[in-house]
Scaffold this motif. Structure first.
Motif, PDB file in Angstrom:
ATOM      1  N   GLY A 124       0.761  -1.296   0.004  1.00 29.09           N
ATOM      2  CA  GLY A 124       0.095  -0.111   0.048  1.00 29.09           C
ATOM      3  C   GLY A 124       0.870   1.254   0.058  1.00 29.09           C
ATOM      4  O   GLY A 124       0.458   2.247   0.610  1.00 29.09           O
ATOM      5  N   THR A 125       1.903   1.238  -0.893  1.00 22.41           N
ATOM      6  CA  THR A 125       2.981   2.406  -0.775  1.00 22.41           C
ATOM      7  C   THR A 125       1.931   3.625  -1.387  1.00 22.41           C
ATOM      8  O   THR A 125       1.430   3.552  -2.359  1.00 22.41           O
ATOM      9  N   THR A 126       2.218   4.823  -0.744  1.00 22.44           N
ATOM     10  CA  THR A 126       1.737   6.350  -1.281  1.00 22.44           C
ATOM     11  C   THR A 126       2.372   6.905  -2.117  1.00 22.44           C
ATOM     12  O   THR A 126       2.022   7.658  -2.629  1.00 22.44           O
ATOM     13  N   HIS A 127       3.770   6.881  -1.779  1.00 22.70           N
ATOM     14  CA  HIS A 127       4.646   8.085  -2.371  1.00 22.70           C
ATOM     15  C   HIS A 127       5.409   7.371  -3.703  1.00 22.70           C
ATOM     16  O   HIS A 127       6.313   6.376  -3.148  1.00 22.70           O
ATOM     17  N   PRO A 128       5.464   7.801  -4.558  1.00 27.44           N
ATOM     18  CA  PRO A 128       6.059   7.298  -5.728  1.00 27.44           C
ATOM     19  C   PRO A 128       7.627   7.153  -5.555  1.00 27.44           C
ATOM     20  O   PRO A 128       8.476   6.547  -5.920  1.00 27.44           O
ATOM     21  N   GLY A 129       8.167   8.290  -4.740  1.00 31.08           N
ATOM     22  CA  GLY A 129       9.420   8.537  -4.544  1.00 31.08           C
ATOM     23  C   GLY A 129      10.106   7.399  -3.620  1.00 31.08           C
ATOM     24  O   GLY A 129      11.243   7.047  -3.931  1.00 31.08           O
ATOM     25  N   ASN A 130       9.210   6.906  -2.814  1.00 32.66           N
ATOM     26  CA  ASN A 130       9.586   5.732  -1.952  1.00 32.66           C
ATOM     27  C   ASN A 130       9.735   4.290  -2.685  1.00 32.66           C
ATOM     28  O   ASN A 130      10.785   3.758  -2.415  1.00 32.66           O
ATOM     29  N   ILE A 131       8.870   4.375  -3.723  1.00 31.84           N
ATOM     30  CA  ILE A 131       9.266   3.087  -4.537  1.00 31.84           C
ATOM     31  C   ILE A 131      10.399   3.245  -5.259  1.00 31.84           C
ATOM     32  O   ILE A 131      11.244   2.069  -5.268  1.00 31.84           O
ATOM     33  N   GLY A 132      10.636   4.342  -5.782  1.00 32.66           N
ATOM     34  CA  GLY A 132      11.759   4.503  -6.804  1.00 32.66           C
ATOM     35  C   GLY A 132      13.137   4.302  -5.654  1.00 32.66           C
ATOM     36  O   GLY A 132      14.227   3.585  -6.187  1.00 32.66           O
ATOM     37  N   SER A 133      13.170   5.057  -4.473  1.00 28.56           N
ATOM     38  CA  SER A 133      13.971   4.959  -3.524  1.00 28.56           C
ATOM     39  C   SER A 133      14.283   3.529  -3.092  1.00 28.56           C
ATOM     40  O   SER A 133      15.432   3.085  -2.886  1.00 28.56           O
ATOM     41  N   THR A 134      13.107   2.829  -2.962  1.00 24.76           N
ATOM     42  CA  THR A 134      13.414   1.310  -2.578  1.00 24.76           C
ATOM     43  C   THR A 134      14.242   0.473  -3.640  1.00 24.76           C
ATOM     44  O   THR A 134      15.203  -0.287  -3.265  1.00 24.76           O
ATOM     45  N   ALA A 135      13.774   0.771  -4.719  1.00 29.54           N
ATOM     46  CA  ALA A 135      14.645   0.222  -5.804  1.00 29.54           C
ATOM     47  C   ALA A 135      16.140   0.469  -5.907  1.00 29.54           C
ATOM     48  O   ALA A 135      16.744  -0.578  -6.098  1.00 29.54           O
ATOM     49  N   ARG A 136      16.228   1.646  -5.551  1.00 22.14           N
ATOM     50  CA  ARG A 136      17.755   1.913  -5.315  1.00 22.14           C
ATOM     51  C   ARG A 136      18.440   1.437  -4.249  1.00 22.14           C
ATOM     52  O   ARG A 136      19.569   0.698  -4.212  1.00 22.14           O
ATOM     53  N   ALA A 137      17.800   1.526  -3.052  1.00 21.40           N
ATOM     54  CA  ALA A 137      18.167   0.587  -1.890  1.00 21.40           C
ATOM     55  C   ALA A 137      18.518  -0.751  -2.173  1.00 21.40           C
ATOM     56  O   ALA A 137      19.473  -1.336  -1.532  1.00 21.40           O
ATOM     57  N   MET A 138      17.604  -1.411  -2.786  1.00 20.29           N
ATOM     58  CA  MET A 138      17.819  -2.886  -3.095  1.00 20.29           C
ATOM     59  C   MET A 138      19.013  -3.260  -4.130  1.00 20.29           C
ATOM     60  O   MET A 138      19.720  -3.868  -3.924  1.00 20.29           O
ATOM     61  N   LYS A 139      18.917  -2.475  -5.148  1.00 17.79           N
ATOM     62  CA  LYS A 139      19.987  -2.512  -6.286  1.00 17.79           C
ATOM     63  C   LYS A 139      21.503  -2.516  -5.674  1.00 17.79           C
ATOM     64  O   LYS A 139      22.350  -3.404  -5.900  1.00 17.79           O
ATOM     65  N   THR A 140      21.822  -1.488  -4.909  1.00 19.47           N
ATOM     66  CA  THR A 140      22.974  -1.232  -4.180  1.00 19.47           C
ATOM     67  C   THR A 140      23.424  -2.425  -3.258  1.00 19.47           C
ATOM     68  O   THR A 140      24.427  -2.411  -2.877  1.00 19.47           O
ATOM     69  N   MET A 141      22.488  -3.207  -2.943  1.00 17.39           N
ATOM     70  CA  MET A 141      22.751  -4.219  -1.812  1.00 17.39           C
ATOM     71  C   MET A 141      22.600  -5.615  -2.815  1.00 17.39           C
ATOM     72  O   MET A 141      22.730  -6.761  -2.018  1.00 17.39           O
ATOM     73  N   GLY A 142      22.285  -5.613  -4.063  1.00 18.41           N
ATOM     74  CA  GLY A 142      22.387  -6.876  -4.860  1.00 18.41           C
ATOM     75  C   GLY A 142      20.790  -7.590  -4.717  1.00 18.41           C
ATOM     76  O   GLY A 142      20.800  -8.628  -5.252  1.00 18.41           O
TER      77      GLY A 142
END
Ligand code: SAH
Length: 259
Positions: free
Chosen positions: A28-46
């Motif tokens: 139920g994420t409400t902010h598009p920026g959080n989805i984008g930041s999550t993708a970045r957080a994930m990719k930096t850690m593999g």
């Protein structure tokens, strides 16, 4: 909403294959920026496998901007309409919450959860999910009830609620450290693979139908008992074969009840 094959594993070039069996689930994420930041957080850690449950936000230009070099993870995010759909095939699920609840969950720090997640990935074909809640309201008790363990980032007690993507970042970092520390230390553990989430939920639905038929359970208020039985099955790490045995018994009871 497009339903995709939730069990399809992406190939992640240059990444540890175990992480292909680990899902980051945002509810139920409400902010598009959080989805984008999550993708970045994930990719930096593999990590690469992002699942969005009924997002209120779109994957828009803001999401893309916050994802920066991780637009591949963002664009391959899968969207489903329920938590149950996101957890199909998972045998171990941990829910992240800043608030302590009085549910009978196993409570883990993020570090302990990461270590256990890596261990659970040693289960052959085992699928693991880490579930994060809404920005404003977190996860509901029913959603946390679906999880085998409850994970907390031990932050400052007077202000312990992290931004969603930052909570994912801390978790992804701990997962990566746990993975690196696990390297070469342990031969793949031969744990019996527990039944996946969906098989356990189907067993619970079958069990509930029988209990209602017997008049043991009030259909108007089934939740409490069924949640306790769910916990029992989770603690037991019930296997697919044991699910079949119990369902066979339930079917036998149903046959007798019809006669
Ligand atoms: N206001 C919400 C907090 C939401 S923060 C609440 O009271 O529950 C968004 C999500 O980030 C949470 O649902 C949780 O999954 C995660 N999160 C934030 N801080 C956390 C913490 N200290 N420990 C574990 N998860 C946390």
């Amino acid at each position: 909403m497009i339903q995709q094959d939730i069990t399809a594993k992406p190939s992640i070039p240059g990444h540890d294959p175990r992480f292909a069996r680990l899902r980051i689930v945002l509810v139920g994420t409400t902010h598009p920026g959080n989805i984008g930041s999550t993708a970045r957080a994930m990719k930096t850690m593999g990590l690469a496998r992002l699942i969005l449950v009924a997002p209120k936000a779109r994957i828009d230009a803001e999401a893309e901007a916050m994802a920066s070099g991780a637009t591949d993870v963002l664009r391959s995010a899968q969207i489903v309409d329920s938590l149950d759909a996101a957890l199909i095939g998972c045998h171990w699920v941990v829910g992240a919450s800043a608030r302590l609840r009085d549910a009978p969950h196993e409570l883990l720090t993020v570090r302990q959860a990461a270590v256990q997640a890596i261990r659970e990935l040693a289960v052959q074909e085992g699928e693991v999910a880490l579930v994060f809640g809404r920005e404003h309201a977190g996860l509901t008790n029913a959603e946390l009830g679906r999880c085998h363990a409850h994970m907390i980032i031990p932050a400052h007690p007077e202000y312990s609620s992290l931004n969603l993507a930052q909570a994912v970042q801390v978790t992804a970092y701990e997962l990566r450290q746990a993975l690196l520390e696990d390297e070469g230390l342990r031969p793949a553990v031969e744990l019996p693979a527990p039944a996946p989430h969906d098989a356990v939920e189907n067993l619970l639905a079958h069990w509930q139908a029988v209990l209602e038929g017997l008049g043991f359970l009030d259909p108007a208020n089934p939740r409490h008992l069924m949640q306790k039985l769910r916990h029992l099955l989770q603690r037991a790490r019930i296997t697919p074969n044991e699910v079949d045995i119990l369902r066979g018994m339930l079917t036998a009871v149903q046959k007798k009840m019809k006669n």
